[in-house]
Design a protein around this motif. Structure first.
Motif: not given
Lengths: 167, 624
Positions: B297, B383, B116, B304, B610, B381, B300
């Motif tokens: 974070e 989230y 990050q 991932r 990004a 994503c 992400h």
């Protein structure tokens, strides 16, 4: 070694003795007392300080006040007509084209010149035309929409819908 | 430092275990990062002050620097703070479930390091402070471009030894923050100190160069992750370490970014989590909150993880996510760290996003484009975000967070309203959104409602704006105060109409006896009566005002699915975002235009991280 500067800002005459190194933006903010013009970067990157000088939009953080001697300057405070906002100001309000509002005066002054040169710009032309103005809040999306909306109102021959007066 | 009765504040929340040094507003013996104040020059113009600053003769004895996380962790690394004893501020565990079993039962085990990168928040308005100390009245008024006027008020008083009642902090229209104005900054203290010493107002405005170095940075983390998964796509366990670069000092909310460890699970039914957090000191600008602060974070990382598992087992990344989603029937769902999600059907937002991008068609286009040498990519994503800081009830064990919402709804004699809010907006549109709440509950016209904020002298203590808290926490406080005012209005209306309170209906700013709306009294008439004691019920106090301190029972848990379609030039790697689709569930949208605006800005900053942004430090100074 101070020098005399005389300018017209939004139709009003201003005259001051200034240091040659005084920037135009500091002159406008601190001597003329017009704080609508903002300083965002001091380096010509962000465009928050954009004003109109003799018909050209310029970044007032990169011009010395003495260079503007004799010029006619328009700042964001000079756009509204009495209590009626300029179509660009009204469009930024209507389309939520600002969040914190710090970049907005410069954005509107740059957009004004853009529309004067190109009354009917495409979305791409607006984005390219405003690449010298940075905004961190909006992602630019609603700024583009605001300018498109203003362009419609400002287009030659467009029926002028009188915006609501400022309350 | 006799001038300072206390160092700068550091919160005990989030990582109570941390070790941190005293941080005074100006360097004393050592300078620990570029951007740390070392001297103050006060002059009557900016130019004169800069001239004088250039003439200061400051000599430094160079010490070996610690320039990144890995250097800070080395056994023989120079130590920044002797009173901490090492460069490690904390080394903590946040765990849940049986991680050993997860790895034992796994078909696949994947390891990955994720960076990050360090970011600079860059609000377009930098920080600015004007302090005015009146020596005979002993009062200090500070105007500051801050997100937290109430906290600044408390701490200026504590640090400078001024009673809190004599300190007023004003945060006027603030030009953006994104977390970067969430702390009590050294310069706020120093400018106030200069004013007290000189007996006149002192102003300081940072320029962009200073903003890049002295205003805190964000992120600056390394994540190591190990994943245990089954071949059918189920993720069994995640073991991870978050290395967080705190910079030269522990900033006030610097450890907020460790909140990531509590929410990595996201919207997924993860059976086991083993999280370690390590915070280190380096000779870089302190880090603190930036756009999401720990939550992007976490998102992400888990996203991932979903993609890495998909790649490893050869499954569509959408399918892997679907297989791991918490089912709506399992809500409210308590995650591995004891936080309880209130609701959520994560499939709905994903399905909608896939429909909008026509996912099957995209996959066909992708194959065709590849034949022509073009690379089309798609990123997902799904989230879940922890928002609404912060409930004392739900978090004291995990992170020790207890932040309330505050509001005052005060109707004037003529029925116009002043609404004082505890949040301190800097672009989020609270003036509009919160006025809507009051208008909705009291039936007042929007133009009769004035929402005021950002001045500690106008009302009780608020908790200011950060952590995606304002609408859900202070907005709820505004709602509750409006309801209290409405209830009082109903009582007064019952008295005026000579009816029982239970028979009073309140609608669109009018109160009437059920069934007879023609004989209504308006909120304006009721409010007028509230200031005339002879028209009130005998046991009632006058005025039409309500104050609320709202302690939220839980966080709020918005979620959604974002899909990015990108095109990559196979030769140069240049990446272009062709399309971006966001489907979000934030609950009731009070003002849809404001909500969309917040999303646009968030997405732009996300794309910024990004593809475009990083604060890079040279590994050696120019002098070698």
């Amino acid at each position: 070694m101070r020098r005399k500067v005389a300018v017209t800002i939004n139709g009003a005459k201003h005259e001051h003795e200034v240091e040659p190194r005084l920037l135009l933006v500091q002159y406008i903010r601190e001597l003329a007392g017009l704080t609508g013009t903002h300083v965002g970067c001091d380096t010509s990157n962000c465009g928050a300080c954009t004003v109109e000088l003799d018909g050209h939009s310029v970044k007032s953080c990169t011009i010395f006040a003495v260079q503007a001697d004799g010029a006619a300057i328009t700042t964001i405070e000079g756009l509204a007509n009495g209590t009626t906002l300029h179509p660009l100001q009204q469009a930024f309000w209507d389309e939520h084209g600002l969040q914190c509002g710090f970049c907005t005066p410069g954005m509107i002054m740059a957009a004004k010149q853009l529309l004067e040169r190109n009354p009917n710009p495409t979305e791409r032309e607006i984005r390219v035309g405003l690449e010298g103005n940075l905004c961190r809040c909006t992602g630019y999306h609603n700024i583009v929409k605001s300018i498109q909306a203003a362009a419609k109102v400002m287009a030659p021959g467009a029926e002028r819908k009188a915006p609501a007066p400022v309350s | 430092m006799p001038e300072f009765q206390s160092p700068l504040p550091v919160t005990t929340s989030f990582v109570p275990e941390k070790k941190y040094p005293n941080h005074y507003p100006i360097a004393t013996d050592r300078v620990r990062y570029v951007g740390e104040p070392v001297a103050i020059v006060v002059a009557t113009s900016k130019a004169a002050a800069e001239d004088a600053a250039e003439r200061l003769d400051i000599r430094y004895q160079p010490l070996p620097p610690v320039l990144d996380i890995e250097a800070a962790l080395k056994k023989d690394s120079p130590v920044l703070h002797d009173d901490v004893g090492s460069n490690i501020a904390y080394d903590i565990k946040r765990t849940g479930g049986d991680i050993e079993a997860a790895f034992r039962d796994a078909d696949v085990r994947i390891k990955q390091r994720i960076i990050q990168q360090r970011l600079i928040p860059v609000a377009v308005e930098g920080r600015g402070v004007v302090a005015d100390y009146k020596k005979f009245a002993k009062t200090l008024t500070v105007t500051s471009s801050t997100q937290i006027p109430h906290f600044v008020k408390i701490w200026l008083g504590v640090i400078l030894g001024i009673p809190e009642s004599n300190v007023r902090v004003i945060a006027p229209d603030v030009g953006g923050g994104f977390g970067s104005k969430i702390r009590v900054y050294p310069e706020e203290v120093l400018v106030a100190l200069a004013s007290r010493r000189l007996g006149r107002p002192v102003k300081w405005t940072e320029d962009r160069n200073e903003n890049m170095k002295a205003t805190h940075h964000g992120r600056s983390q390394i994540w190591d992750v190990e994943i245990a998964a089954k071949r059918d796509g189920k993720v069994l366990g995640v073991r991870t370490t978050q290395y967080l670069d705190l910079g030269g000092y522990c900033s006030q909310f610097g450890t907020f970014q460790a909140i990531a460890l509590l929410i990595i699970q996201g919207p997924y039914k993860l059976p086991a989590f083993d999280g370690r957090g390590v915070g280190v000191y380096t000779n870089r600008t302190p880090t603190d909150a930036y756009r999401g602060a720990g939550r992007p974070e976490a998102t992400h990382l888990i996203e991932r993880i979903m993609d890495l598992v998909a790649q490893e087992i050869g499954m569509d990344p959408v399918e892997v996510r679907r297989k791991n989603f918490i089912a709506p029937s399992e809500q409210p769902f308590t995650n591995l760290l004891g936080l309880t999600y209130d609701s959520g059907d994560y499939r709905i937002t994903l399905d909608k996003a896939l429909e909008l991008v026509d996912y099957p068609e995209f996959r066909k286009d992708q194959v065709e484009a590849r034949k022509r040498g073009k690379y089309l990519g798609i990123g997902f994503c799904t989230y879940l975000e922890i928002c609404g800081l912060g409930p004392s009830v739900a978090t004291t064990a995990a992170a020790g967070i207890g932040f309330w919402g505050m509001s005052v709804v005060n109707l004037h004699f003529t029925g116009k309203a002043t609404v004082i809010i505890g949040s301190s907006p800097h672009g989020q549109g609270h003036e509009t959104t919160f006025a809507q709440i009051v208008a909705n509950e009291l039936g007042l016209p929007l133009e009769d409602i004035d929402v005021v904020h950002g001045d500690t002298a106008i009302g009780p203590m608020g908790m200011d704006t950060y952590g995606s808290r304002s609408a859900s926490v202070d907005g709820t406080a505004v709602y509750l105060s409006s309801v209290k005012v409405r209830e009082k209005a109903r009582k007064i209306a019952a008295h005026l109409l000579e009816a029982a309170e239970a028979d009073i209906v309140y609608e669109d700013g009018k109160a009437f006896v059920k069934g007879t709306p023609s004989k209504a009294v308006t909120i304006q008439e009721i409010t007028g009566a509230a200031f005339q004691p002879h028209r009130l019920p005998p046991d009632m106090e006058g005025g039409m005002e309500a104050t609320t301190f709202f302690n939220p029972p839980n966080f709020v848990w918005p979620f959604g699915a974002h899909v990015a379609l990108v095109e990559i030039d196979g030769e140069t790697g240049a990446t272009r975002v062709v399309r971006y689709v966001a489907v979000d569930d934030c609950g009731t949208r009070i003002n849809p235009m404001v909500v969309d605006g917040q999303l646009h800005g968030g997405i732009a900053q996300g794309i910024g991280q990004a593809l475009y942004e990083e604060a890079v430090y040279a590994q050696q100074s120019a002098r070698g």
